[in-house]
Scaffold this active site. Structure first.
Site: not given
Ligand code: AMP
Length: 273
Positions: A30-31, A34
């Site tokens: 996730l970054h 997201h």
């Protein structure tokens, strides 16, 4: 935050509540992109469900399924800090059995652009999204505009199969230098990352031309291809929002899509204009 891995347990947990459910499906690593989907889901719904599932059926043989970045513990922490209510974290055999029913992407829209270089990719995407939507039964599901073709096909599936979920498109989040955030950016060396900036730069050039009233698709493509050089280009396409080729940008109803390859990494970006 509750973490659930079994589809039927999640269905049971979510049933008979009168709350609106916002759902964000992801493949993990996730970054901030997201997280922006999660924030929007939280703003617009009573409960937020995120799934992390690296879906094998959307990878073709020889693609990066085995190398895809996995950050399970960090992802759980990110979800917790972002205020996710339920994290759905299934294993492959929780989602797929032996002899599977599957969905086919439409013959035209599923096999152009990304579907041209990755035939059957969208069969896997639609099949898993259908499964996830059936498990979570959300009020709204959130998808990034960065994956414009995926968003288009999922919206089409929901419409054509008369499903009742609302699909919510979310703006692309970028690094400060313009590169669209992506889990696959982790594959890039410093010099490849520098080269990859030409992708957003080419879209910026397109936006400048359009703001000056230059709407001719060929002229815009030409400028973009020049800006992308020497990156390997998979496609530069100018389409209307029905994903049909157009000779002139229809302001407010067009999307310009690019896929280019930095090193071995396929990178997507687009401009909704
Ligand atoms: P993925 O984990 O790559 O399957 O992405 C999960 C969701 O996040 C998809 O709907 C993507 O379109 C969305 N997404 C990925 N990158 C971004 C970004 N940079 N900005 C906004 N949404 C994104």
């Amino acid at each position: 935050m509750k973490i659930i891995s079994k589809p039927l347990e999640l269905k049971e947990y979510l049933k008979n509540n009168n709350k609106t459910i916002g759902f964000v499906p992801t493949m993990g690593a996730l970054h901030e992109g997201h997280i922006s989907l999660i924030k929007k889901a939280k703003d617009e719904n009573d409960l937020t469900v995120v799934s992390i599932f690296l879906n094998p059926t959307q990878f073709l043989k020889g693609e990066d399924l085995d190398q895809y970045p996995k950050k399970d513990e960090a992802d759980k922490k990110i979800c917790e800090l972002a205020g996710v209510d339920i994290l759905f974290f299934p294993n492959v055999d929780d989602i797929y059995g032996d002899d599977e029913v599957s969905l086919n992407a439409p013959n035209v829209r599923g096999y152009v652009l990304e579907g041209n270089s990755r035939p059957s990719h969208f069969n896997g995407v639609l099949t898993v999204v259908m499964k996830l939507l059936n498990i979570v039964n959300p009020t709204r599901a959130y998808f990034g505009k960065k994956d414009a073709q995926q968003l288009n096909l999922i919206s089409l599936m929901v419409k054509q199969l008369f499903m009742s979920v609302e699909i919510v498109p979310v703006e692309t989040l970028r690094d400060s230098d313009g590169l669209a955030k992506s889990s696959r950016n982790a594959y890039l060396s410093n010099s490849q990352r520098q080269e990859a900036l030409k992708i957003s730069a080419s879209l910026y050039e397109a936006a400048k031309m359009i703001s000056r009233g230059i709407l001719d698709s060929d002229k815009i493509r030409e400028k973009m291809i020049e800006t992308l050089s020497p990156l390997q280009i998979a496609y530069v396409e100018i389409l209307n929002r029905d994903f049909k080729s157009i000779r002139k940008v229809e302001v407010g109803n067009s999307v310009i899509l690019v896929e280019a390859i930095a090193g071995q990494t396929r990178l997507l970006d687009n401009l909704w204009c």
